[in-house]
Write an enzyme that holds these catalytic residues in place. Structure first.
Site, mmCIF file in Angstrom:
data_model
loop_
_atom_site.group_PDB
_atom_site.id
_atom_site.type_symbol
_atom_site.label_atom_id
_atom_site.label_comp_id
_atom_site.label_asym_id
_atom_site.label_seq_id
_atom_site.Cartn_x
_atom_site.Cartn_y
_atom_site.Cartn_z
ATOM 1 N N LYS A 53 12.915 -12.048 -1.264
ATOM 2 C CA LYS A 53 12.059 -12.984 -1.998
ATOM 3 C C LYS A 53 11.333 -12.341 -3.182
ATOM 4 O O LYS A 53 10.992 -13.009 -4.143
ATOM 5 C CB LYS A 53 11.020 -13.596 -1.047
ATOM 6 C CG LYS A 53 11.601 -14.637 -0.119
ATOM 7 C CD LYS A 53 10.510 -15.252 0.734
ATOM 8 C CE LYS A 53 11.093 -16.100 1.833
ATOM 9 N NZ LYS A 53 10.055 -16.638 2.722
ATOM 10 N N GLY A 76 -1.169 -10.750 8.517
ATOM 11 C CA GLY A 76 0.050 -10.317 7.824
ATOM 12 C C GLY A 76 -0.134 -10.374 6.321
ATOM 13 O O GLY A 76 -0.994 -11.116 5.814
ATOM 14 N N ASN A 131 -3.870 -6.893 8.282
ATOM 15 C CA ASN A 131 -2.476 -6.437 8.296
ATOM 16 C C ASN A 131 -2.365 -5.041 8.878
ATOM 17 O O ASN A 131 -3.289 -4.232 8.790
ATOM 18 C CB ASN A 131 -1.907 -6.441 6.868
ATOM 19 C CG ASN A 131 -0.404 -6.336 6.870
ATOM 20 O OD1 ASN A 131 0.262 -7.070 7.608
ATOM 21 N ND2 ASN A 131 0.142 -5.424 6.084
ATOM 22 N N ALA A 175 5.701 -14.113 3.159
ATOM 23 C CA ALA A 175 5.198 -15.430 3.544
ATOM 24 C C ALA A 175 3.688 -15.502 3.327
ATOM 25 O O ALA A 175 3.155 -16.525 2.872
ATOM 26 C CB ALA A 175 5.546 -15.720 4.995
HETATM 27 P P1 ATR Z 1 7.824 -12.304 5.488
HETATM 28 O O1 ATR Z 1 8.440 -12.463 4.143
HETATM 29 O O2 ATR Z 1 8.394 -13.228 6.531
HETATM 30 O O3 ATR Z 1 6.343 -12.353 5.468
HETATM 31 P P2 ATR Z 1 7.829 -9.439 5.472
HETATM 32 O O4 ATR Z 1 7.602 -9.465 4.014
HETATM 33 O O5 ATR Z 1 8.795 -8.470 6.031
HETATM 34 O O6 ATR Z 1 8.293 -10.866 5.993
HETATM 35 O O7 ATR Z 1 6.404 -9.258 6.149
HETATM 36 C C1 ATR Z 1 6.272 -9.076 7.467
HETATM 37 C C2 ATR Z 1 4.788 -9.032 7.835
HETATM 38 O O8 ATR Z 1 4.760 -8.853 9.227
HETATM 39 C C3 ATR Z 1 4.030 -7.856 7.223
HETATM 40 O O9 ATR Z 1 2.688 -8.215 7.076
HETATM 41 C C4 ATR Z 1 4.188 -6.799 8.300
HETATM 42 O O10 ATR Z 1 3.178 -5.816 8.316
HETATM 43 P P3 ATR Z 1 3.307 -4.481 7.396
HETATM 44 O O11 ATR Z 1 2.867 -4.863 6.036
HETATM 45 O O12 ATR Z 1 2.418 -3.515 8.067
HETATM 46 O O13 ATR Z 1 4.749 -4.060 7.459
HETATM 47 C C5 ATR Z 1 4.049 -7.661 9.531
HETATM 48 N N1 ATR Z 1 4.636 -7.038 10.712
HETATM 49 C C6 ATR Z 1 5.935 -6.880 10.974
HETATM 50 N N2 ATR Z 1 6.107 -6.295 12.182
HETATM 51 C C7 ATR Z 1 4.865 -6.095 12.702
HETATM 52 C C8 ATR Z 1 4.352 -5.551 13.914
HETATM 53 N N3 ATR Z 1 5.172 -5.101 14.864
HETATM 54 N N4 ATR Z 1 3.034 -5.541 14.097
HETATM 55 C C9 ATR Z 1 2.205 -6.017 13.156
HETATM 56 N N5 ATR Z 1 2.610 -6.533 11.967
HETATM 57 C C10 ATR Z 1 3.917 -6.578 11.757
#
Ligand code: ATR
Length: 512
Positions: free
Chosen positions: A299, A361, A384, A365
């Protein structure tokens, strides 16, 4: 050229098992391929009986292990099996195999003569399990020694450009009968759009045995017919798709293809799996795709390739819809619209202006969510795992930020009028049954105790009730998943794709 046929590959252990599967899928298929190499050894000897058992044109195939099959015996024993299966041809042609698959390097004149004498068409096949194959037309001409054979080329693409090449060459081969398929998930467009490659047939597998063939990219015949409307796809059908990586469990094909059907638009929406968005875009340009949904992780990176984009895309920093028109890519963001409409519907009369709201997060998204919450006048804190990501997003809007740790529970408590969960934690790929004792793996705010008056909006929709939604509900909170957000962003996308409104209301989409 005729419309491509749907062939179902049978990889059962017994003829009876294969027959049952044919009965189940009968109305979705035109012919079957009996994979003798999957049959038990004692069953292999009776392959001859199969065409009369199923009343459908049948292909006889005994695939060697080097070509992706299970047959590991000698070429002599394979020849004997072929002879047995083709011998004693019945007067009634329907009781004989209609086709036999001989590999390009398998030339046994007596078998070929027998096949020709009995009116059994030869599929002359060439498989490349590791490398793409180029110059397909020349290869077909070389393979087609007698003029009686249908050449088949199946290869594993290295890049989407290999699949695009298959489309280019296949589309020009309007006279010469051929079967083309690119294998693996990247090759899926070649299987759905067999009409575009002028392929004689497309291979599928019954859902019950899909694990035998999904490595090479088969889908089941019902999905092909019902989800992709395979039978109505022609070279005139307009093309749309979704790109991302790894592109598991996507809902776009169900929403958009049902929308096209309801609106009577001759169009199809297909998955285009790609690690690089640039490759997906050039693939789309080459095969004539008019619009793409862009999903994770592209994205943000797609923005480098857009010729024009809406101010919203620039402000949000993410694009989920790309339209190709007059040789230019135009970028849009419909996630923001989808979130706003779904949230407003969920909140009803409740206003969040000046209310304290948490975003969990800071990924792609969350960017669209933050943009909308700013517009709505909320006071926001972004929580986050990586503090740096939270900081970057928060600073764009003058929001607070915080890490996602038990120590932050009091701050989350302060910002808990509305909690918008945007991480992938708790989604069906992350939810594991074996970690009931480790709630932090399925619940991003496991450390937070709901009081009962918070409102929780989780943008996930699969499962329909995520672990954090369940916990909040039990405490008495109002909760919503992201199903409506998904629908609304897709409807907006549909309008961008087709210029028409999506006919809302009657679709039944299965997300499990
Ligand atoms: P999307 O476009 O669906 O938001 P993304 O850009 O990959 O997907 O973002 C994923 C979000 O989930 C991020 O905020 C990520 O945190 P980081 O910035 O620290 O990577 C969060 N996330 C993913 N796995 C996680 C986990 N196990 N625990 C906590 N946060 C998580």
């Amino acid at each position: 050229m005729n419309s491509p046929l749907i062939c179902m590959t049978l990889t059962g252990k017994t003829l009876e098992e294969d027959k049952q599967l044919v009965n189940r899928y009968f109305k979705y298929i035109d012919l079957v391929e009996l994979r003798v190499d999957y049959l038990r050894e004692e069953e292999q000897l009776y392959a001859r009986k199969f065409p009369a058992m199923v009343h459908l044109p049948s292909i006889l195939t005994i695939r060697r292990d080097v070509d992706g099959g299970l047959f590991s015996g000698s070429e002599f024993s394979r020849t004997c099996l072929f002879s047995r299966a083709l011998a004693f041809a019945d007067q009634d042609k329907a009781k004989n195999f209609a086709y036999v698959d001989f590999e390009d390097d398998f030339h046994i004149p007596s078998l070929q003569d027998a096949a020709m004498a009995f009116g059994v068409k030869i599929i002359r096949s060439l498989h490349s399990m590791k490398e793409p194959i180029y110059n397909l037309k020349d290869r077909c001409m070389e393979m087609r020694k007698t003029g009686y054979e249908i050449p088949k080329i199946a290869f594993q693409p290295k890049k989407l450009s290999d699949v695009a090449n298959l489309f280019r060459e296949g589309s020009q081969m309007t006279e010469l009968e051929h079967i083309f398929c690119a294998m693996g998930p990247e090759g899926l467009p070649s299987r759905i759009l067999a009409a575009y490659t002028n392929s004689y047939l497309t291979y599928t597998s019954p859902d019950e045995l899909i694990s035998n063939t999904n490595g090479i990219g088969h889908t089941d015949p019902i999905t092909l017919s019902n989800l992709y409307n395979f039978r109505s796809i022609t070279r005139k059908t307009r093309l749309f798709g979704i790109t991302g990586w790894p592109l598991y469990k996507i809902s776009g094909p169900e929403i958009h293809n049902s929308g096209f059907k309801k609106a009577g638009i001759d169009a199809v929406y297909i998955p285009i799996r790609s690690q690089l968005v640039s490759e997906a875009l050039s693939f789309a340009e080459q095969i004539g795709i008019e619009g793409l949904s862009i999903t994770n992780p592209h994205k943000e990176s797609v923005m480098y390739y857009l010729n024009e984009q809406t101010p919203e895309v620039i402000q949000i920093g993410a694009c989920n819809t790309a339209i190709y028109k007059n040789k230019k890519w135009y970028g849009y963001n419909t996630n923001a619209y989808g979130f706003k409409r779904a949230l407003e519907e969920f909140l009803g009369p409740i206003k969040i202006k000046r209310k304290k709201v948490a975003i969990i997060g800071a990924g792609g998204a969350a960017k669209a969510v933050a943009y909308i919450l700013k517009q709505m006048g909320a006071r926001v804190c972004i929580f986050n795992r990586s503090l740096n990501h939270a900081k970057q997003l928060a600073e764009r809007y003058g929001f607070e930020y915080c890490s996602l740790e038990p120590e932050c529970a009091p701050i989350l408590d302060e910002y808990s009028n509305l909690i918008v969960q945007t991480t992938s934690v708790g989604g069906s790929r992350e939810t594991k049954n074996d970690n009931q004792n480790q709630p932090e793996q399925n619940d991003p705010i496991y450390f937070y105790n709901f009081r009962g008056n918070e409102i929780l909006f989780d943008i996930l929709y699969r499962p329909a009730i995520t672990p954090v939604m369940k916990r909040a509900s039990l405490a008495g909170c109002r909760v919503s998943n992201g199903y409506k957000m998904l629908e609304y962003q897709a409807y907006a996308q549909f309008k961008l794709f087709t210029g028409q409104d999506f006919e809302e209301g009657s679709e039944e989409i299965n997300f499990n």
